[in-house]
Scaffold this active site. Structure first.
Site, mmCIF file in Angstrom:
data_model
loop_
_atom_site.group_PDB
_atom_site.id
_atom_site.type_symbol
_atom_site.label_atom_id
_atom_site.label_comp_id
_atom_site.label_asym_id
_atom_site.label_seq_id
_atom_site.Cartn_x
_atom_site.Cartn_y
_atom_site.Cartn_z
ATOM 1 N N THR A 199 64.035 -50.538 -85.442
ATOM 2 C CA THR A 199 63.797 -51.094 -84.122
ATOM 3 C C THR A 199 65.134 -51.706 -83.749
ATOM 4 O O THR A 199 65.965 -51.922 -84.616
ATOM 5 C CB THR A 199 62.694 -52.180 -84.180
ATOM 6 O OG1 THR A 199 61.428 -51.572 -84.457
ATOM 7 C CG2 THR A 199 62.551 -52.944 -82.874
ATOM 8 N N ARG A 218 49.671 -45.301 -80.241
ATOM 9 C CA ARG A 218 49.892 -46.413 -81.161
ATOM 10 C C ARG A 218 50.852 -47.421 -80.528
ATOM 11 O O ARG A 218 51.862 -47.064 -79.946
ATOM 12 C CB ARG A 218 50.472 -45.904 -82.482
ATOM 13 C CG ARG A 218 50.712 -47.003 -83.525
ATOM 14 C CD ARG A 218 52.139 -47.477 -83.583
ATOM 15 N NE ARG A 218 52.380 -48.440 -84.664
ATOM 16 C CZ ARG A 218 53.542 -49.041 -84.896
ATOM 17 N NH1 ARG A 218 54.579 -48.770 -84.118
ATOM 18 N NH2 ARG A 218 53.673 -49.914 -85.884
ATOM 19 N N ILE A 219 50.528 -48.693 -80.645
ATOM 20 C CA ILE A 219 51.383 -49.772 -80.163
ATOM 21 C C ILE A 219 51.745 -50.655 -81.347
ATOM 22 O O ILE A 219 50.873 -51.072 -82.111
ATOM 23 C CB ILE A 219 50.684 -50.599 -79.060
ATOM 24 C CG1 ILE A 219 50.450 -49.721 -77.828
ATOM 25 C CG2 ILE A 219 51.518 -51.828 -78.696
ATOM 26 C CD1 ILE A 219 49.625 -50.377 -76.747
ATOM 27 N N GLY A 220 53.024 -50.932 -81.510
ATOM 28 C CA GLY A 220 53.483 -51.750 -82.618
ATOM 29 C C GLY A 220 53.728 -53.189 -82.217
ATOM 30 O O GLY A 220 53.218 -53.674 -81.202
ATOM 31 N N ASP A 221 54.546 -53.865 -83.008
ATOM 32 C CA ASP A 221 54.794 -55.289 -82.760
ATOM 33 C C ASP A 221 55.840 -55.543 -81.686
ATOM 34 O O ASP A 221 55.851 -56.616 -81.065
ATOM 35 C CB ASP A 221 55.265 -55.955 -84.058
ATOM 36 C CG ASP A 221 56.634 -55.450 -84.487
ATOM 37 O OD1 ASP A 221 57.624 -56.198 -84.342
ATOM 38 O OD2 ASP A 221 56.728 -54.306 -84.956
ATOM 39 N N GLY A 239 60.482 -53.968 -88.613
ATOM 40 C CA GLY A 239 59.860 -53.654 -89.894
ATOM 41 C C GLY A 239 58.480 -53.051 -89.722
ATOM 42 O O GLY A 239 58.217 -52.331 -88.755
ATOM 43 N N GLU A 240 57.609 -53.361 -90.636
ATOM 44 C CA GLU A 240 56.246 -52.833 -90.611
ATOM 45 C C GLU A 240 55.461 -53.547 -89.518
ATOM 46 O O GLU A 240 55.024 -54.684 -89.667
ATOM 47 C CB GLU A 240 55.573 -53.036 -91.970
ATOM 48 C CG GLU A 240 54.184 -52.436 -92.034
ATOM 49 C CD GLU A 240 53.476 -52.775 -93.328
ATOM 50 O OE1 GLU A 240 52.222 -52.807 -93.304
ATOM 51 O OE2 GLU A 240 54.151 -53.015 -94.349
ATOM 52 N N GLY A 241 55.305 -52.858 -88.394
ATOM 53 C CA GLY A 241 54.712 -53.476 -87.219
ATOM 54 C C GLY A 241 53.350 -54.078 -87.458
ATOM 55 O O GLY A 241 53.041 -55.172 -86.965
#
Length: 326
Positions: free
Chosen positions: A196, A224-227, A247-249
């Site tokens: 990111t 899909r929506i991440g952080d 990182g890992e959302g």
């Protein structure tokens, strides 16, 4: 006030086998973006303008996973997301499901400045972009040959991949193709190396701002929506500090990582680096992530619990650093 400070990142979780020339390319890009931000800060540009300017530069270069060079969905398309937050009044804007807007971070800025809302997504965000007259391009503009190769590998391995920079000669060469795969939301993944881009700034007036932008996960489900567009998870800014995560959302969302840095500073009285260290250690459960942060008195800090994080930072007193590993 302690003067201005700026930090940028290009993602946390780096393949240790990343070729030296790619490492050099990453450092050159981060240095260029830092210098762009430094020049803007020396010209007294407000923090929120600086984070938008720097993230636009990162979105335009295809090296990292945002804007041009975004990771591909399972259908081979690009769905981008971004957010921006001005610590003055905690104003914010965010977008998701962006497919044709050249610079998603600037659309997020327009959501903040020109709409009554904080978050627009998919067709609504695209329609708002047209109304605002932002620069639009075909979805193909964002798709690189590297990413096409990584999507092919991901489909062959039947997994989600984070890092399009992993050498596309087979998963057996990737340091993260481990016997006991890591998990995301309890489900196994065979490659972990997320990306990111983001920028955090405190200007000479002590105003903090943050912005984050991404293409998401390679081979992700459409929708899909991440952080990254979630205020308080991937991005946060207030009168105390500004934070951008990578990182890992799913883990960042669960831990409301960015907001927690500000919260422990406010409620526990921790300093900036103490707060970053506490949140990375205590709020990620088994997730892997990193973040960059600035405080209103000119401090800069970062932290990560994975192999590496592409990052750079600079302060008004002349300090400047660009790095990848510990």
């Amino acid at each position: 006030m302690g003067g201005w400070a700026i930090a940028v990142h290009g993602g946390a979780g780096v393949d240790p086998n990343l070729p030296p020339e790619r490492q050099d390319q990453a450092k050159q890009l981060l240095t260029r973006c830092l210098n762009l931000g430094i020049s803007a800060l020396r010209s007294s540009l407000p923090a929120v303008d600086v984070v938008e300017l720097v993230v636009r530069e990162l979105e335009t270069d295809p090296f990292f996973n945002s804007g041009r060079g975004s990771a591909l969905t399972e259908k081979g398309t690009v769905e981008m997301e971004a957010s921006i937050m001005d610590g003055c009044g905690r104003r914010c804007g965010a977008v998701s499901g962006i497919t044709t807007v050249k610079n998603p971070v600037s659309l997020a800025r327009l959501v903040m400045d020109k709409s009554p809302h904080s978050y627009l997504a998919f067709s609504g965000a695209q329609e708002f972009a047209k109304q605002q007259g932002v620069e639009m391009v075909d979805n193909e503009y964002f798709i690189t040959e590297d990413n096409k190769g990584m999507l092919k590998l991901a489909k062959e391995a039947n997994t989600i991949m984070f890092d399009y920079r992993i050498p596309a000669v087979g998963l057996e060469t990737c340091s993260f193709a481990v016997e006991s795969p890591l998990q995301m939301n309890g489900l196994p993944i065979s490659v972990y190396a997320p990306e990111t881009v983001g920028c955090v700034v405190v200007d000479g007036q002590g105003r903090c701002a943050a912005a984050t932008s991404t293409g998401g996960l390679m081979n992700k489900m459409t929708g899909r929506i991440g952080d990254s567009p979630m205020i308080g998870a991937g991005t946060y800014a207030c009168n105390l500090c500004g934070i951008s995560c990578t990182g890992e959302g799913e883990a960042i969302i669960r831990g409301t990582l960015a907001r927690d840095v500000a919260a422990v500073m406010e409620y526990k009285g921790l300093g900036l680096q103490e707060a970053v260290d506490f949140v990375i250690k205590e709020r990620l459960d088994e997730g892997k992530a990193g973040l960059i942060a600035v405080s209103n008195n000119g401090e800069v800090a970062y932290g990560f619990n994975c192999v590496g994080m592409f990052r750079g930072c600079a302060t008004e007193d002349g300090f400047m650093e660009v790095g990848i590993w510990e």
